[in-house]
Design a protein around this motif. Structure first.
Motif, PDB file in Angstrom:
ATOM      1  N   THR A  83      16.523  -4.251  -8.145  1.00 50.95           N
ATOM      2  CA  THR A  83      15.220  -4.391  -7.613  1.00 50.95           C
ATOM      3  C   THR A  83      14.433  -3.585  -8.472  1.00 50.95           C
ATOM      4  O   THR A  83      14.617  -2.281  -8.994  1.00 50.95           O
ATOM      5  CB  THR A  83      15.082  -4.324  -6.395  1.00 50.95           C
ATOM      6  OG1 THR A  83      16.002  -4.871  -5.375  1.00 50.95           O
ATOM      7  CG2 THR A  83      13.567  -4.414  -5.965  1.00 50.95           C
ATOM      8  N   VAL A  84      13.215  -4.155  -9.097  1.00 52.52           N
ATOM      9  CA  VAL A  84      12.299  -3.365  -9.600  1.00 52.52           C
ATOM     10  C   VAL A  84      10.909  -3.284  -8.718  1.00 52.52           C
ATOM     11  O   VAL A  84      10.458  -4.298  -8.161  1.00 52.52           O
ATOM     12  CB  VAL A  84      11.797  -3.883 -10.977  1.00 52.52           C
ATOM     13  CG1 VAL A  84      10.620  -3.112 -11.638  1.00 52.52           C
ATOM     14  CG2 VAL A  84      12.961  -3.916 -12.020  1.00 52.52           C
ATOM     15  N   TYR A  85      10.559  -2.009  -8.140  1.00 55.65           N
ATOM     16  CA  TYR A  85       9.357  -1.977  -7.281  1.00 55.65           C
ATOM     17  C   TYR A  85       8.110  -1.632  -7.975  1.00 55.65           C
ATOM     18  O   TYR A  85       8.055  -0.933  -9.061  1.00 55.65           O
ATOM     19  CB  TYR A  85       9.703  -0.948  -6.419  1.00 55.65           C
ATOM     20  CG  TYR A  85      10.531  -1.458  -5.166  1.00 55.65           C
ATOM     21  CD1 TYR A  85      10.136  -2.033  -4.415  1.00 55.65           C
ATOM     22  CD2 TYR A  85      11.929  -0.899  -5.422  1.00 55.65           C
ATOM     23  CE1 TYR A  85      10.961  -2.315  -3.057  1.00 55.65           C
ATOM     24  CE2 TYR A  85      12.755  -1.238  -4.358  1.00 55.65           C
ATOM     25  CZ  TYR A  85      12.249  -1.869  -3.260  1.00 55.65           C
ATOM     26  OH  TYR A  85      13.173  -2.213  -2.321  1.00 55.65           O
ATOM     27  N   PHE A  86       7.106  -2.064  -7.653  1.00 55.40           N
ATOM     28  CA  PHE A  86       5.861  -1.969  -8.289  1.00 55.40           C
ATOM     29  C   PHE A  86       4.767  -1.476  -7.200  1.00 55.40           C
ATOM     30  O   PHE A  86       4.989  -1.540  -6.124  1.00 55.40           O
ATOM     31  CB  PHE A  86       5.303  -3.387  -8.577  1.00 55.40           C
ATOM     32  CG  PHE A  86       5.860  -3.926  -9.566  1.00 55.40           C
ATOM     33  CD1 PHE A  86       5.622  -4.268 -11.052  1.00 55.40           C
ATOM     34  CD2 PHE A  86       6.946  -4.870  -9.228  1.00 55.40           C
ATOM     35  CE1 PHE A  86       6.213  -4.707 -12.001  1.00 55.40           C
ATOM     36  CE2 PHE A  86       7.874  -5.726 -10.147  1.00 55.40           C
ATOM     37  CZ  PHE A  86       7.250  -5.512 -11.547  1.00 55.40           C
ATOM     38  N   ASP A  87       3.705  -0.498  -7.866  1.00 53.22           N
ATOM     39  CA  ASP A  87       2.928   0.316  -6.988  1.00 53.22           C
ATOM     40  C   ASP A  87       1.661   0.599  -7.801  1.00 53.22           C
ATOM     41  O   ASP A  87       1.585   0.181  -9.224  1.00 53.22           O
ATOM     42  CB  ASP A  87       3.232   1.496  -6.415  1.00 53.22           C
ATOM     43  CG  ASP A  87       2.777   1.897  -5.107  1.00 53.22           C
ATOM     44  OD1 ASP A  87       1.454   1.655  -4.914  1.00 53.22           O
ATOM     45  OD2 ASP A  87       3.571   2.844  -4.366  1.00 53.22           O
ATOM     46  N   THR A  88       0.461   0.923  -7.422  1.00 54.87           N
ATOM     47  CA  THR A  88      -0.568   1.423  -8.215  1.00 54.87           C
ATOM     48  C   THR A  88      -0.106   2.624  -8.686  1.00 54.87           C
ATOM     49  O   THR A  88       0.685   3.372  -8.432  1.00 54.87           O
ATOM     50  CB  THR A  88      -1.708   1.552  -7.223  1.00 54.87           C
ATOM     51  OG1 THR A  88      -1.428   2.616  -6.484  1.00 54.87           O
ATOM     52  CG2 THR A  88      -2.238   0.507  -6.504  1.00 54.87           C
ATOM     53  N   PRO A  89      -1.031   2.838  -9.817  1.00 55.30           N
ATOM     54  CA  PRO A  89      -0.690   4.363 -10.405  1.00 55.30           C
ATOM     55  C   PRO A  89      -0.528   5.830  -9.620  1.00 55.30           C
ATOM     56  O   PRO A  89       0.023   6.691  -9.971  1.00 55.30           O
ATOM     57  CB  PRO A  89      -1.717   4.629 -11.599  1.00 55.30           C
ATOM     58  CG  PRO A  89      -2.268   3.157 -12.007  1.00 55.30           C
ATOM     59  CD  PRO A  89      -2.095   2.286 -10.551  1.00 55.30           C
ATOM     60  N   ASP A  90      -1.269   5.589  -8.535  1.00 56.17           N
ATOM     61  CA  ASP A  90      -1.543   6.606  -7.686  1.00 56.17           C
ATOM     62  C   ASP A  90      -0.638   6.497  -6.375  1.00 56.17           C
ATOM     63  O   ASP A  90      -0.847   6.995  -5.585  1.00 56.17           O
ATOM     64  CB  ASP A  90      -3.010   7.214  -7.330  1.00 56.17           C
ATOM     65  CG  ASP A  90      -3.800   6.105  -6.682  1.00 56.17           C
ATOM     66  OD1 ASP A  90      -3.062   4.997  -6.433  1.00 56.17           O
ATOM     67  OD2 ASP A  90      -4.598   6.288  -6.190  1.00 56.17           O
ATOM     68  N   PHE A  91       0.357   5.541  -6.454  1.00 60.36           N
ATOM     69  CA  PHE A  91       1.306   5.138  -5.485  1.00 60.36           C
ATOM     70  C   PHE A  91       0.693   4.893  -4.013  1.00 60.36           C
ATOM     71  O   PHE A  91       1.067   5.165  -3.137  1.00 60.36           O
ATOM     72  CB  PHE A  91       2.254   6.305  -5.364  1.00 60.36           C
ATOM     73  CG  PHE A  91       3.287   6.796  -6.300  1.00 60.36           C
ATOM     74  CD1 PHE A  91       4.130   5.861  -6.321  1.00 60.36           C
ATOM     75  CD2 PHE A  91       2.892   7.721  -7.188  1.00 60.36           C
ATOM     76  CE1 PHE A  91       5.100   6.517  -7.443  1.00 60.36           C
ATOM     77  CE2 PHE A  91       3.849   8.068  -8.278  1.00 60.36           C
ATOM     78  CZ  PHE A  91       4.881   7.245  -8.493  1.00 60.36           C
ATOM     79  N   THR A  92      -0.634   4.133  -4.304  1.00 59.66           N
ATOM     80  CA  THR A  92      -1.083   3.566  -2.772  1.00 59.66           C
ATOM     81  C   THR A  92      -0.132   3.002  -1.814  1.00 59.66           C
ATOM     82  O   THR A  92      -0.102   3.107  -0.625  1.00 59.66           O
ATOM     83  CB  THR A  92      -2.280   2.486  -3.062  1.00 59.66           C
ATOM     84  OG1 THR A  92      -2.993   3.120  -4.130  1.00 59.66           O
ATOM     85  CG2 THR A  92      -2.769   2.013  -2.084  1.00 59.66           C
ATOM     86  N   LEU A  93       1.012   2.171  -2.102  1.00 60.97           N
ATOM     87  CA  LEU A  93       1.869   1.414  -1.420  1.00 60.97           C
ATOM     88  C   LEU A  93       2.563   2.479  -0.791  1.00 60.97           C
ATOM     89  O   LEU A  93       3.079   2.500   0.552  1.00 60.97           O
ATOM     90  CB  LEU A  93       2.539   0.434  -1.933  1.00 60.97           C
ATOM     91  CG  LEU A  93       1.566  -0.511  -2.628  1.00 60.97           C
ATOM     92  CD1 LEU A  93       2.699  -1.831  -3.190  1.00 60.97           C
ATOM     93  CD2 LEU A  93       0.559  -1.031  -1.881  1.00 60.97           C
TER      94      LEU A  93
END
Length: 276
Positions: A83-93
């Motif tokens: 799995t590859v996880y995605f988030d905003t640059p400042d780790f919002t999720l």
């Protein structure tokens, strides 16, 4: 980089031996195919998670062979996931999860290695404790969100695809069980590891169990077995664990009890392996 977890680094042979304790037990379950499992896809579901050692899981499974069937793909029952996880640059999720938001999201690309399938997925945890999973088939796993998925991301999250970037790889082995009597799936994740760039971390000896049901029910044979063993439900996200294992400076105060719990399980499992 200093990981949140202690650096427990058993050699590869020892890790394989720990996982090997499960395989003779798995062989006792009747199989179920991917096609047969469609009736319990449960993309809208309630989830109950448990954390336990591989040896404890092996003992529990011995008592459940008549309650579940096991997913088998091309003769393989312990299947590899990437799995590859995605988030905003400042780790919002990540921060939403850390701060206990009732509504939160995970965005990921996942490769089901043994079935040669890949999907782009969004998991939405609602403030009613339900988990909604939406997904689209993709030709192969991606580390950048292709433009043709922009509308999908916007439809199922409050974000645009351009706001998200890849944060980490997650690898593990999964055993999937399907209840014979109830509308329930049980996933058991082993050999969990994370990496991004030069940073890597693993969770040897840990088993992550997740009971997936249409509605929360105590009729689950696995839940009954966890009660018998005194194992309590425990929240755990592979994505958030990967972030606080690989990245310095992220907030993790609210995860510290979880970190201590997981570290204790891993140490006990390694001690058990040393004795045996």
């Amino acid at each position: 980089m200093i990981s949140a977890f202690p650096r427990l680094t058993p050699n590869k042979t020892k890790i394989l031996r720990m996982t090997g304790r499960i395989e003779p037990v798995i062989a006792q379950f009747a199989p179920i195919s991917l096609a047969e499992m469609d009736s319990v896809a449960l993309l809208d579901r309630m989830e109950t998670k448990y954390l336990l050692g591989v040896s404890q899981l092996s003992a529990a499974l011995q008592r459940l062979t008549r309650s579940y069937r096991v997913l088998e793909i091309n003769g393989v029952r312990l299947n590899r996931y990437q799995t590859v996880y995605f988030d905003t640059p400042d780790f919002t999720l990540y921060q939403q999860h850390h701060n206990g938001f009732g509504t939160r999201y995970k965005v990921r690309a996942r490769q089901y290695v043994d079935s040669a399938l890949a999907f782009f997925e969004v998991k939405h945890k609602t403030n009613r404790e339900r988990t909604l999973k939406s997904r689209l088939p993709i030709p192969e796993i991606v580390t950048d969100i292709p433009t043709q998925l922009d509308d999908f991301v916007s439809a199922y999250t409050p974000y645009h695809a351009a706001m998200l970037e890849p944060k980490l790889w997650n690898d593990y082995m999964r055993l999937t069980l399907v209840s014979i009597q109830h509308q329930e799936r049980l996933t058991l994740d082993l050999n969990v590891g994370f990496h991004w760039g030069a940073a890597a971390h693993a969770l040897p000896g840990l088993a992550i169990a997740e009971v997936k049901q249409d509605h929360c029910s105590q009729n689950s044979a696995f839940i009954h077995e966890m009660k018998r063993l005194g194992v309590q439900p425990a929240g755990f996200s592979k994505y958030t664990a990967g972030v606080y294992s690989l990245y310095d400076g992220v907030k993790l105060n609210n995860f510290k009890p979880q970190i201590r719990h997981v570290s204790k399980i891993m140490q006990e499992e390694l001690n058990h392996e040393f004795v045996h």
